[in-house]
Design a protein around this motif. Sequence first.
Motif, mmCIF file in Angstrom:
data_model
loop_
_atom_site.group_PDB
_atom_site.id
_atom_site.type_symbol
_atom_site.label_atom_id
_atom_site.label_comp_id
_atom_site.label_asym_id
_atom_site.label_seq_id
_atom_site.Cartn_x
_atom_site.Cartn_y
_atom_site.Cartn_z
ATOM 1 N N GLU A 168 20.448 20.749 34.452
ATOM 2 C CA GLU A 168 20.297 21.748 35.504
ATOM 3 C C GLU A 168 19.512 22.953 34.993
ATOM 4 O O GLU A 168 18.707 23.543 35.727
ATOM 5 C CB GLU A 168 21.665 22.147 36.046
ATOM 6 N N ALA A 169 19.730 23.328 33.743
ATOM 7 C CA ALA A 169 18.942 24.406 33.143
ATOM 8 C C ALA A 169 17.486 23.999 32.994
ATOM 9 O O ALA A 169 16.574 24.819 33.175
ATOM 10 C CB ALA A 169 19.530 24.801 31.787
ATOM 11 N N MET A 170 17.250 22.738 32.679
ATOM 12 C CA MET A 170 15.874 22.256 32.520
ATOM 13 C C MET A 170 15.104 22.349 33.824
ATOM 14 O O MET A 170 13.973 22.840 33.854
ATOM 15 C CB MET A 170 15.870 20.809 32.005
ATOM 16 N N VAL A 171 15.699 21.864 34.936
ATOM 17 C CA VAL A 171 14.946 21.886 36.184
ATOM 18 C C VAL A 171 14.691 23.319 36.645
ATOM 19 O O VAL A 171 13.623 23.625 37.205
ATOM 20 C CB VAL A 171 15.616 21.056 37.302
ATOM 21 N N LEU A 172 15.648 24.206 36.406
ATOM 22 C CA LEU A 172 15.460 25.604 36.778
ATOM 23 C C LEU A 172 14.247 26.192 36.063
ATOM 24 O O LEU A 172 13.397 26.851 36.672
ATOM 25 C CB LEU A 172 16.719 26.398 36.450
ATOM 26 N N ASN A 173 14.159 25.952 34.766
ATOM 27 C CA ASN A 173 13.078 26.542 33.987
ATOM 28 C C ASN A 173 11.765 25.782 34.112
ATOM 29 O O ASN A 173 10.685 26.397 34.123
ATOM 30 C CB ASN A 173 13.505 26.652 32.521
ATOM 31 N N LEU A 174 11.826 24.470 34.232
ATOM 32 C CA LEU A 174 10.601 23.699 34.421
ATOM 33 C C LEU A 174 9.934 23.999 35.757
ATOM 34 O O LEU A 174 8.718 23.856 35.898
ATOM 35 C CB LEU A 174 10.889 22.197 34.318
ATOM 36 N N SER A 175 10.718 24.418 36.737
ATOM 37 C CA SER A 175 10.134 24.691 38.052
ATOM 38 C C SER A 175 9.059 25.754 37.973
ATOM 39 O O SER A 175 8.011 25.659 38.630
ATOM 40 C CB SER A 175 11.226 25.115 39.046
ATOM 41 N N ALA A 176 9.279 26.794 37.156
ATOM 42 C CA ALA A 176 8.282 27.850 37.026
ATOM 43 C C ALA A 176 7.014 27.325 36.367
ATOM 44 O O ALA A 176 5.888 27.656 36.789
ATOM 45 C CB ALA A 176 8.863 29.003 36.208
ATOM 46 N N GLU A 177 7.195 26.482 35.360
ATOM 47 C CA GLU A 177 6.045 25.943 34.636
ATOM 48 C C GLU A 177 5.270 24.923 35.460
ATOM 49 O O GLU A 177 4.042 25.011 35.593
ATOM 50 C CB GLU A 177 6.558 25.306 33.340
ATOM 51 N N LEU A 178 5.979 23.953 36.039
ATOM 52 C CA LEU A 178 5.306 22.865 36.754
ATOM 53 C C LEU A 178 4.818 23.294 38.129
ATOM 54 O O LEU A 178 3.897 22.698 38.687
ATOM 55 C CB LEU A 178 6.233 21.659 36.871
ATOM 56 N N GLY A 179 5.432 24.336 38.675
ATOM 57 C CA GLY A 179 4.992 24.817 39.980
ATOM 58 C C GLY A 179 3.555 25.286 39.979
ATOM 59 O O GLY A 179 2.888 25.272 41.025
ATOM 60 N N ARG A 180 3.040 25.698 38.828
ATOM 61 C CA ARG A 180 1.652 26.136 38.747
ATOM 62 C C ARG A 180 0.687 25.001 39.069
ATOM 63 O O ARG A 180 -0.450 25.253 39.483
ATOM 64 C CB ARG A 180 1.364 26.696 37.352
ATOM 65 N N GLY A 181 1.156 23.766 38.864
ATOM 66 C CA GLY A 181 0.328 22.609 39.197
ATOM 67 C C GLY A 181 0.739 21.939 40.491
ATOM 68 O O GLY A 181 0.289 20.827 40.790
ATOM 69 N N GLY A 182 1.612 22.593 41.258
ATOM 70 C CA GLY A 182 2.038 22.028 42.533
ATOM 71 C C GLY A 182 3.055 20.920 42.410
ATOM 72 O O GLY A 182 3.257 20.151 43.355
ATOM 73 N N ILE A 183 3.738 20.831 41.262
ATOM 74 C CA ILE A 183 4.748 19.792 41.035
ATOM 75 C C ILE A 183 6.128 20.398 41.230
ATOM 76 O O ILE A 183 6.431 21.455 40.666
ATOM 77 C CB ILE A 183 4.631 19.215 39.613
ATOM 78 N N ALA A 184 6.961 19.752 42.026
ATOM 79 C CA ALA A 184 8.341 20.192 42.237
ATOM 80 C C ALA A 184 9.278 19.390 41.348
ATOM 81 O O ALA A 184 9.126 18.176 41.206
ATOM 82 C CB ALA A 184 8.741 20.029 43.698
ATOM 83 N N VAL A 185 10.274 20.067 40.772
ATOM 84 C CA VAL A 185 11.258 19.404 39.913
ATOM 85 C C VAL A 185 12.643 19.872 40.321
ATOM 86 O O VAL A 185 12.920 21.069 40.369
ATOM 87 C CB VAL A 185 10.977 19.675 38.415
ATOM 88 N N ASN A 186 13.501 18.928 40.637
ATOM 89 C CA ASN A 186 14.863 19.198 41.071
ATOM 90 C C ASN A 186 15.799 18.176 40.441
ATOM 91 O O ASN A 186 15.356 17.278 39.716
ATOM 92 C CB ASN A 186 14.965 19.129 42.599
ATOM 93 N N ALA A 187 17.073 18.306 40.722
ATOM 94 C CA ALA A 187 18.056 17.349 40.215
ATOM 95 C C ALA A 187 19.067 17.023 41.300
ATOM 96 O O ALA A 187 19.290 17.814 42.222
ATOM 97 C CB ALA A 187 18.780 17.900 38.984
ATOM 98 N N ILE A 188 19.664 15.861 41.173
ATOM 99 C CA ILE A 188 20.789 15.450 41.995
ATOM 100 C C ILE A 188 22.036 15.483 41.108
ATOM 101 O O ILE A 188 22.013 15.022 39.967
ATOM 102 C CB ILE A 188 20.601 14.024 42.542
ATOM 103 N N ALA A 189 23.133 16.025 41.647
ATOM 104 C CA ALA A 189 24.426 15.991 40.957
ATOM 105 C C ALA A 189 25.375 15.126 41.781
ATOM 106 O O ALA A 189 26.018 15.612 42.715
ATOM 107 C CB ALA A 189 24.991 17.397 40.791
ATOM 108 N N PRO A 190 25.447 13.842 41.477
ATOM 109 C CA PRO A 190 26.325 12.964 42.256
ATOM 110 C C PRO A 190 27.797 13.217 41.940
ATOM 111 O O PRO A 190 28.164 13.570 40.811
ATOM 112 C CB PRO A 190 25.927 11.552 41.805
ATOM 113 N N GLY A 191 28.629 13.001 42.936
ATOM 114 C CA GLY A 191 30.063 12.910 42.714
ATOM 115 C C GLY A 191 30.422 11.470 42.416
ATOM 116 O O GLY A 191 29.570 10.658 42.037
ATOM 117 N N GLY A 192 31.692 11.120 42.590
ATOM 118 C CA GLY A 192 32.125 9.752 42.333
ATOM 119 C C GLY A 192 31.401 8.756 43.217
ATOM 120 O O GLY A 192 31.349 8.928 44.429
ATOM 121 N N THR A 193 30.839 7.729 42.616
ATOM 122 C CA THR A 193 30.015 6.751 43.327
ATOM 123 C C THR A 193 30.465 5.347 42.948
ATOM 124 O O THR A 193 30.782 5.082 41.783
ATOM 125 C CB THR A 193 28.527 6.952 42.983
ATOM 126 N N ALA A 194 30.478 4.463 43.909
ATOM 127 C CA ALA A 194 30.973 3.098 43.707
ATOM 128 C C ALA A 194 29.948 2.259 42.939
ATOM 129 O O ALA A 194 29.178 1.496 43.517
ATOM 130 C CB ALA A 194 31.301 2.452 45.051
#
Length: 262
Positions: A168-194
Amino acid sequence: MVSSAQQARFEGKVAVVTGGSRGIGAAVARRLVREGAAVAVGYRDDQESAAALVAEVRAGGGRALAVRADVADPEQTGALIERAVAEFGRLDVLASCAGVEHFDTLDRITPADFDHVFAVNTRGQLFAAQHAAAHLGEGGRIVLTSSVSASKAFFGHTLYAASKAAVEAMVLNLSAELGRGGIAVNAIAPGGTATDMARENGANYLHPDLAGKQDLSEWLEVGVALRRLAEPAEIAAGYAFLASADAAYMTGRTLRIDGGMF
């Protein structure tokens, strides 16, 4: 359910899905294919499941290939992405779904445990993003995988949770860097999954003081608003959203999909 408007969201796009042979990763690969993407399915050990998924996609008229890659080795991840680009001509989406689970108390965690868990869950995702970013252009999407454990305590889950909180810290900080090239970076935090992982580790999420007094299904009844585990396809819908133009103005964020865990 995918609407007719959604069916072409990834038409002409190419995605790499790490950990794509089973569980959430396989569901993500299927979802992106259904919406028009060509998909490279990365796997570490389960060649049979990866091959079956690719055969399923091709039988339905889609494009896919399976590539063995242990994300704990950045060179293998780089080779996976290069193979996808060579096969399909471009890269538009990285869905980083490979991960390992870990439960143990502080007094039992070893340096080897730390190295293994962080090599896959954290370092593996960082270098997957690095290799993908080298090929992504304007509108490119990176979706990493965190966990509800990054923000909710479970007994004996410290090492795993720390590896996911780092994501989560990585996507927060990478967003500023990669956004300069128009790239979006996010994460999914799943809960319990079958998934297979949940079946193998589900009981570990219960506090040891509840051993013999409550099982996982009973905990779900009182600890999750929707009172059940997610299906992998329900989590995959979140990855598809973040990978699509529908999330064009969303970056640096972690989307929690947990059925209302409290």
